[in-house]
Design a protein around this motif. Sequence first.
Motif, PDB file in Angstrom:
ATOM      1  N   PRO A  27       0.601  -1.211  -0.165  1.00  9.56           N
ATOM      2  CA  PRO A  27      -0.109   0.290   0.098  1.00  9.56           C
ATOM      3  C   PRO A  27       0.800   0.766   0.193  1.00  9.56           C
ATOM      4  CG  PRO A  27      -0.800  -1.433   1.543  1.00  9.56           C
ATOM      5  CD  PRO A  27       0.733  -1.779   1.037  1.00  9.56           C
ATOM      6  N   ALA A  28       1.730   1.127   0.402  1.00 12.85           N
ATOM      7  CA  ALA A  28       3.050   2.597   0.710  1.00 12.85           C
ATOM      8  C   ALA A  28       3.327   3.063  -0.573  1.00 12.85           C
ATOM      9  CB  ALA A  28       3.869   2.365   1.863  1.00 12.85           C
ATOM     10  N   GLU A  29       3.486   2.058  -1.200  1.00 16.76           N
ATOM     11  CA  GLU A  29       4.140   2.166  -2.802  1.00 16.76           C
ATOM     12  C   GLU A  29       3.195   2.481  -3.989  1.00 16.76           C
ATOM     13  OE1 GLU A  29       7.355   1.723  -4.945  1.00 16.76           O
ATOM     14  OE2 GLU A  29       7.639   2.000  -3.624  1.00 16.76           O
ATOM     15  N   LEU A  30       1.845   2.481  -3.576  1.00 16.15           N
ATOM     16  CA  LEU A  30       0.664   3.170  -4.808  1.00 16.15           C
ATOM     17  C   LEU A  30      -0.137   4.553  -3.759  1.00 16.15           C
ATOM     18  CD1 LEU A  30      -1.674  -0.062  -4.384  1.00 16.15           C
ATOM     19  CD2 LEU A  30       0.410   1.082  -6.068  1.00 16.15           C
ATOM     20  N   ALA A  31       0.513   4.626  -2.455  1.00 18.11           N
ATOM     21  CA  ALA A  31       0.382   6.315  -1.878  1.00 18.11           C
ATOM     22  C   ALA A  31       0.621   7.482  -3.083  1.00 18.11           C
ATOM     23  CB  ALA A  31       1.061   6.027  -0.958  1.00 18.11           C
ATOM     24  N   ALA A  32       0.036   8.362  -2.659  1.00 21.24           N
ATOM     25  CA  ALA A  32      -0.014   9.675  -3.789  1.00 21.24           C
ATOM     26  C   ALA A  32       1.662  10.499  -3.570  1.00 21.24           C
ATOM     27  CB  ALA A  32      -1.100  10.807  -3.548  1.00 21.24           C
ATOM     28  N   ASP A  33       1.459  10.378  -1.942  1.00 21.60           N
ATOM     29  CA  ASP A  33       2.869  10.679  -1.981  1.00 21.60           C
ATOM     30  C   ASP A  33       3.797  10.007  -2.562  1.00 21.60           C
ATOM     31  OD1 ASP A  33       2.357   9.291   0.250  1.00 21.60           O
ATOM     32  OD2 ASP A  33       2.827  10.351   1.668  1.00 21.60           O
ATOM     33  N   THR A  34       3.813   8.693  -1.916  1.00 19.86           N
ATOM     34  CA  THR A  34       5.265   7.848  -2.386  1.00 19.86           C
ATOM     35  C   THR A  34       5.222   8.431  -3.704  1.00 19.86           C
ATOM     36  OG1 THR A  34       4.736   6.840  -0.533  1.00 19.86           O
ATOM     37  CG2 THR A  34       6.457   6.125  -2.420  1.00 19.86           C
ATOM     38  N   ILE A  35       4.066   8.593  -5.354  1.00 18.14           N
ATOM     39  CA  ILE A  35       4.011   8.449  -6.058  1.00 18.14           C
ATOM     40  C   ILE A  35       4.945   9.165  -6.833  1.00 18.14           C
ATOM     41  CG2 ILE A  35       3.132   8.279  -7.966  1.00 18.14           C
ATOM     42  CD1 ILE A  35       1.281   6.009  -6.969  1.00 18.14           C
ATOM     43  N   ALA A  36       4.597  10.806  -6.118  1.00 17.03           N
ATOM     44  CA  ALA A  36       5.439  11.777  -6.216  1.00 17.03           C
ATOM     45  C   ALA A  36       6.662  11.807  -6.029  1.00 17.03           C
ATOM     46  CB  ALA A  36       3.937  13.389  -5.558  1.00 17.03           C
ATOM     47  N   ALA A  37       6.626  11.475  -5.036  1.00 20.69           N
ATOM     48  CA  ALA A  37       8.170  11.228  -4.144  1.00 20.69           C
ATOM     49  C   ALA A  37       8.862  10.777  -5.603  1.00 20.69           C
ATOM     50  CB  ALA A  37       8.117  10.808  -3.094  1.00 20.69           C
ATOM     51  N   ARG A  38       8.468   9.589  -5.424  1.00 23.35           N
ATOM     52  CA  ARG A  38       9.269   9.080  -7.395  1.00 23.35           C
ATOM     53  C   ARG A  38       9.644   9.392  -8.061  1.00 23.35           C
ATOM     54  NH1 ARG A  38      11.103   3.550  -6.115  1.00 23.35           N
ATOM     55  NH2 ARG A  38      10.287   2.403  -4.712  1.00 23.35           N
ATOM     56  N   ILE A  39       8.361   9.938  -8.309  1.00 21.19           N
ATOM     57  CA  ILE A  39       8.651  10.671 -10.048  1.00 21.19           C
ATOM     58  C   ILE A  39       9.287  11.932 -10.023  1.00 21.19           C
ATOM     59  CG2 ILE A  39       7.048  12.109 -12.040  1.00 21.19           C
ATOM     60  CD1 ILE A  39       4.809  10.500 -10.961  1.00 21.19           C
TER      61      ILE A  39
END
Length: 787
Positions: free
Chosen positions: A309-321
């Motif tokens: 779930p943490a990998e799908l979270a919006a803040d995690t994805i925003a940080a990855r991008i």
Amino acid sequence: MADSRILVAVPQHPGAEGARAEQLRKIRDVVEAGGFEVRWAVTAEDADAVLRTEAGLAAALVAWDLPRERRGEAPGAAPAGAVPADGAVGTLPGGAAVLRRIGQQFRDLPVFLVMADEGVRDLPLWVSENVVGYVWPLEDTPGFIAGRITSAARAYREDVLPPFFRALRRFDQAHEYSWHTPAHSGGVAFLKSAAGRAFHDYFGERLLRSDLSISVEELGSLFEHTGPIGEAERNAARVFGADLTYFVLHGDSTCNRVVGHFSATRDEVALVDRNCHKSVLHALVVSGARPVYLVPTRNGYGLAGPLPPAELAADTIAARIAGHPLAAGAVSPGAQYAVFTNSTYDGLSYDALGAVRALAPSTPRVHFDEAWFAYARFHPLYAGRYGMSVDEAAFPGPDRPTVFATQSTHKLLAALSQSAMVHVRPAPRAPVEHDRFNEALMMHGTTSPLYPMIASLDVATAMMDGPQGEWLVDEAVTEAIRFRQEMVRLRRRMENAGDRPPWFFGVWQPEEVTHPETGERFAFEEAPPELLRTTQSCWLLEPDAAWHGFPGLTAGHCMLDPVKVTLTCPGMTATGEMAPEGIPARVLTAYLARRNIVVEKTDSYTTLILFSMGITKGKWGTLLDALMDFKALYDTDAPLERVLPDAVAAHPRRYAGTTLRELCSQMHEHLRSARLVELLDAAFQQLPEPVHPPQHCYQRLVRGGTERVRLADAAQRVAAAMVTVTPPGIPVLMPGENTGPLDGPLLRYLTALESFDRRFPGFRSETHGVTVDEETGSYEIECLTRS
């Protein structure tokens, strides 16, 4: 013909005396004169056996007073609507049990209820919903009664055919000359040579007559989606729960390329599950999109889990991008597309709605790659675990993304190889206009489709339509559960006997399950099969449970599919503890292959087998027998010449004089000292640094801008082609990524595999994207040339 049989289930034997028996015989004679074969049954159990073996019945004549061989509760004691726990005749009255079974297995089969002295008003209300008529044998002539039955049977035979297959049969029966491609003209050309005649005789005229050109207008168009083909696709959309469905004739790989090509264009960001099929990469190469990878969790066996779930979270994805080198050159902020595998290769499926809700803030398009999961909609055990379950009712409002599901229909449903489908639920946020999506479809499709493949998609859809779909999937689930429980019981039985070494194979599954209503806990092998086959909570991966070994999961996020059975070998646990002794799975699967048992996937200490709709007790019983034979050979330390003679013959200097136990010990010790599973985990969790988009690397590849490089010389090079290693069967290195230093996670892992292959010839990993020097055994990978 298999579809020209009629079940007659009555208490009287065919040769019995009496007026009723005589009348039933006359009815049978008239039915058979009409071109139908009668299957006669005199008990509920006989009728049940016919139903199990005759899926092509065209009608049934069932007596309400049909007796039973086994007497359960008194007739009428079972509540109306009750379904027998064993899926067969259970404890219902004989005639009622047969009607129930027909309702479970067939959609709209014409059933006539044979009455004795009963009145219709004395029957349960549900009976009238399951029969098309009533028969009092002594009150009408045999010809009239038989005429009613055969008329209904003929209508059913026509109505049961799905739209395209029906049209194809009609065209075949018209016997028209072929003046179009293909040039074999219905197989006639094959008859003009010896080899051609052998081909014609082997496959048969009917297959060749149905291999037609797109010029046959009355069959419709695959790309214009007209006529019977368009009708078949719309029917499939209804059955599979989609708004739009497209037939694809080059497998789920092409489905993935179509959806990826449509969903993300050049220099747009695509969120890609690292546990993806290589066809997803091909879509990136074609479209020019820039991938930002999402990293799934892993366990001690080396199995890839779901995206936590943490990998799908919006803040995690925003940080990855934001921190991704390739995203800096993207043409628009954020991601236009997200794709992930559901279920995973090892049978792990997501809470689909939860996953889409989590991804919704990050992307307007979500793609479920369900290559191995086309059956999920058709059994309540998988409720909410597949892409098309995310509709407007489940996720209302403007934030809902468009959802795609691509399915390799042929893999676990009944269709010809390469037959696949794309299902779509468009949302206003990212509209899918048919004409524009069709452009992507035509780019990857063929203008020379094989019509039997289209027919197989049409028939696979019809097989899943209505109650028979659940019945078919339920049978596979039930057999998988029986096998799983028997594997655990074997261990207990051997422990209790105490006369032999303990059973050492296991199954990757919960050790205990809980009844959700009563709270009662059961050891897995003692759990009621009915509970296991109907209760999703029995298969959910509880957070931090040791049996699965995946960190970072939340309640309900992930479910294990019972039909995908992972066998475990001794030597490693799901949490990563290695034992002093072990049996690497590659040795086991080599032995199984010698027994003509080919598994789906082999990892270091696990092997995956699939329980499809074609599974039988005899089939899994053969597997169980092979496992027991392997154990006996291991316990007696049999010579390898007896266990794996082909390996010894191919590599006599390496294996001559070696025993099975010695080979397992050597291989286990090598894996342990090399820490191969640990290196695997590091290589797949610590992703290489991206340097170029995949499309750039492909352009260099085809224009001579790459070279093959030995691993020893590959430090800090940029990969030009994907490297996929089995085990675990997913990409470890993508085009455009930097290999890192020699002592980094990627090259250490590949070097460890190279070392294993040299030490154990004949057990080499299946590695795509790696060339092996046959003289030295060195790995070489394709890299960009240095400027």
